[in-house]
Scaffold this active site. Structure first.
Site, short mmCIF file in Angstrom:
data_model
loop_
_atom_site.label_atom_id
_atom_site.label_comp_id
_atom_site.label_asym_id
_atom_site.label_seq_id
_atom_site.Cartn_x
_atom_site.Cartn_y
_atom_site.Cartn_z
N HIS A 25 0.93 -1.05 -0.01
CA HIS A 25 0.05 -0.05 0.03
C HIS A 25 0.79 1.10 -0.02
O HIS A 25 1.88 1.24 0.18
CB HIS A 25 -0.95 0.01 1.12
CG HIS A 25 -0.27 0.30 2.42
ND1 HIS A 25 -0.24 1.49 2.98
CD2 HIS A 25 0.29 -0.52 3.48
CE1 HIS A 25 0.40 1.44 4.12
NE2 HIS A 25 0.89 0.32 4.50
N CYS A 26 0.17 2.39 -0.44
CA CYS A 26 0.99 3.61 -0.44
C CYS A 26 0.11 4.69 0.52
O CYS A 26 -0.59 4.09 1.36
CB CYS A 26 1.02 4.16 -1.83
SG CYS A 26 -0.49 4.48 -2.61
N VAL A 27 0.20 5.68 0.30
CA VAL A 27 -0.56 7.05 1.12
C VAL A 27 -2.00 6.50 1.17
O VAL A 27 -2.44 6.93 2.35
CB VAL A 27 0.03 8.40 1.08
CG1 VAL A 27 -0.74 9.23 1.93
CG2 VAL A 27 1.32 8.21 1.03
N ARG A 29 -3.55 4.19 -1.29
CA ARG A 29 -4.18 3.03 -2.02
C ARG A 29 -3.42 1.83 -1.67
O ARG A 29 -2.34 1.63 -1.35
CB ARG A 29 -3.84 3.37 -3.53
CG ARG A 29 -4.74 4.45 -4.02
CD ARG A 29 -4.02 4.83 -5.45
NE ARG A 29 -2.80 5.85 -5.19
CZ ARG A 29 -2.04 6.20 -5.98
NH1 ARG A 29 -2.01 5.73 -7.28
NH2 ARG A 29 -1.15 6.97 -5.63
#
Length: 470
Positions: A25-27, A29
């Site tokens: 995951h990112c910030v 999504r």
């Protein structure tokens, strides 16, 4: 566990755990490398309250959750569905196998510049505060520090803090690039600092020194090498970091462990340093100036067309991930000319996406859609457009198109008015602080365009298609 059921539902909707090769995951999504995207039940996925949208980019299937919640959903997914936790590098490695050469190139740039973006954005915000204090024309003919000299010391200190990230930009890029290329991040920092050493002629003074014939040189056995730094430059440190990583990895495989500390770093830095000052630096410095001069000439001669086209293309580029390449272009422009005419258009494009989302919020009857459109609109105005774009605007298509119409018109207007930003800041409403104060009026007009035009177009069409918003 919090979000356990939601995590299970997400995994089920994307084809089950067996369809997932890797997940991270990112910030905002969840990012999946899937075996078969045809197994994804998009309707079931986007019917989930926690999901704000989904899309495919850079070989990854991405599910928009939102800042602050996505990491909790990811942990619940790891705990409750049996999916193995993976790093971003692992997911990129798997998904990268599905990408063409252009996509892989864009991904490399994104991997390098995204980690240093918080430092650059912070610099932009702080420089905006300094602009308010030190530039005349905002609160009167005189600057604040001229009317109130006691503020001069504070403004100067803010300016030093703000300028540090841009002054030592090659060190930040060197760190991130070496991490991406598999080398030692510390050597990347040292390489970047070498390129801005105070003993070198400052890159911003090179033009004047060249005209006067006072460019300092080294004499290497008869070979004259310019003794110049690369402040604010992007390309020299990118290529030099790639070479440094290759040399370091080559040596580490062949040098005994007992003497690696004495051999690998000194040899790698020495060879890379010489090749950078002799070959890489001059060539990439020239290429960077060609890019800068070409863009400046293009936008000078065809300002309206250039602003219109970039304003229309920026949002679609976000979908593909290609917008990350223009961060390097913005930084190159700032390093070469002291300002950029591209970034203000980016800020207005984000505001346009938020305005379209707000129109959907006002027209929608469904409470979930109202809430999603409202929160994602606020997020877009603060510089994070994914929830608005993928959760609302692309879902109905016409809000996305309305936002593009607004940003293209505004882009043409502010480019014609020669609106410039001194740095890259928050790509939304706070972006005003990165704009040169003398351009604020024109930028405010641009903001009005990207708020009013997308909102009116979206709301008018939404009223005719009200049933789709129920």
């Amino acid at each position: 566990m919090q979000f356990a059921e939601e995590a299970k539902d997400i995994v089920k909707a994307i084809g089950g755990a067996n369809n997932i090769q890797a997940a991270t995951h990112c910030v905002t999504r969840l990012r999946f490398a899937l075996k078969d995207e045809d197994k994804v039940d998009t309707q079931a996925l986007e019917d989930l309250n926690i999901v704000k949208g989904s899309f495919t980019a850079n070989g990854q299937f991405q599910v928009v959750i939102g800042q602050g919640t996505v990491d909790k959903v990811y942990q619940a997914m790891i705990e409750k569905t049996g999916i193995r936790e993976a790093s971003k590098e692992e997911v990129k490695a798997v998904s990268g196998q599905k990408q063409n050469a252009l996509q892989r190139g864009v991904k490399v740039l994104a991997d390098i510049f995204i980690p240093i973006l918080p430092a650059i954005v912070t610099a932009g915000l702080l420089m905006g505060i300094n602009n308010i204090l030190a530039n005349p024309g905002i609160f009167g003919r005189q600057a604040v520090i001229e009317m109130y000299p006691q503020w001069a010391g504070i403004a100067d200190m803010i300016n030093i803090i703000a300028n540090t990230a841009l002054t030592f930009l090659p060190a930040l890029i060197g760190w991130s690039a070496m991490k991406r290329f598999g080398g030692s991040e510390l050597l990347g920092i040292v390489l970047g600092l070498i390129l801005v050493h105070p003993a070198l002629l400052n890159a911003w003074e090179y033009g004047a020194a060249l005209k006067e014939g006072t460019v300092p040189t080294w004499n290497l056995f008869g070979l004259e090498v310019n003794k110049i730094g690369y402040q604010g430059q992007v390309l020299p440190v990118l290529f030099a970091s790639w070479l440094l990583a290759k040399i370091e990895l080559f040596l580490r495989k062949r040098i005994w462990d007992s003497i690696q500390l004495l051999v690998v770093a000194p040899v790698a830095l020495l060879v890379t340093g010489f090749l950078t000052f002799i070959i890489i630096g001059p060539i990439t410095f020239t290429i960077g100036n060609w890019i800068t001069d070409g863009l400046v000439a293009l936008f000078d001669q065809y300002a309206v067309i250039g602003g219109f086209v970039y304003g229309a293309l920026y949002a679609p580029m976000v979908i593909t991930g290609m917008h990350h390449t223009f961060l390097a272009v913005d930084l190159q422009l700032i390093g070469s000319t002291g300002s950029t005419f591209l970034w203000p258009i980016l800020a207005l494009s984000n505001i346009a996406q938020g305005a379209a989302a707000f129109a959907i919020m006002l027209a929608a009857k469904d409470d979930k859609l109202k809430g999603l459109a409202g929160t994602s609109g606020i997020s877009a105005w603060l510089g994070i457009t994914e929830p608005a774009m993928f959760g609302v605007n692309l879902r109905f298509k016409y809000p996305f198109i309305a936002a593009i119409i607004g940003s293209s018109i505004a882009g043409a207007f502010i480019t014609m008015q020669k609106v410039l930003a001194t740095t890259v800041g928050v790509g939304g409403v706070p972006g005003i602080f990165s704009i040169i104060p003398g351009n604020w009026t024109s930028f405010f007009i641009g903001m009005a365009i990207v708020i009013v035009v997308p909102f009116i177009i979206t709301y008018a069409i939404a009223l005719r298609k009200r049933k789709s918003l129920e």
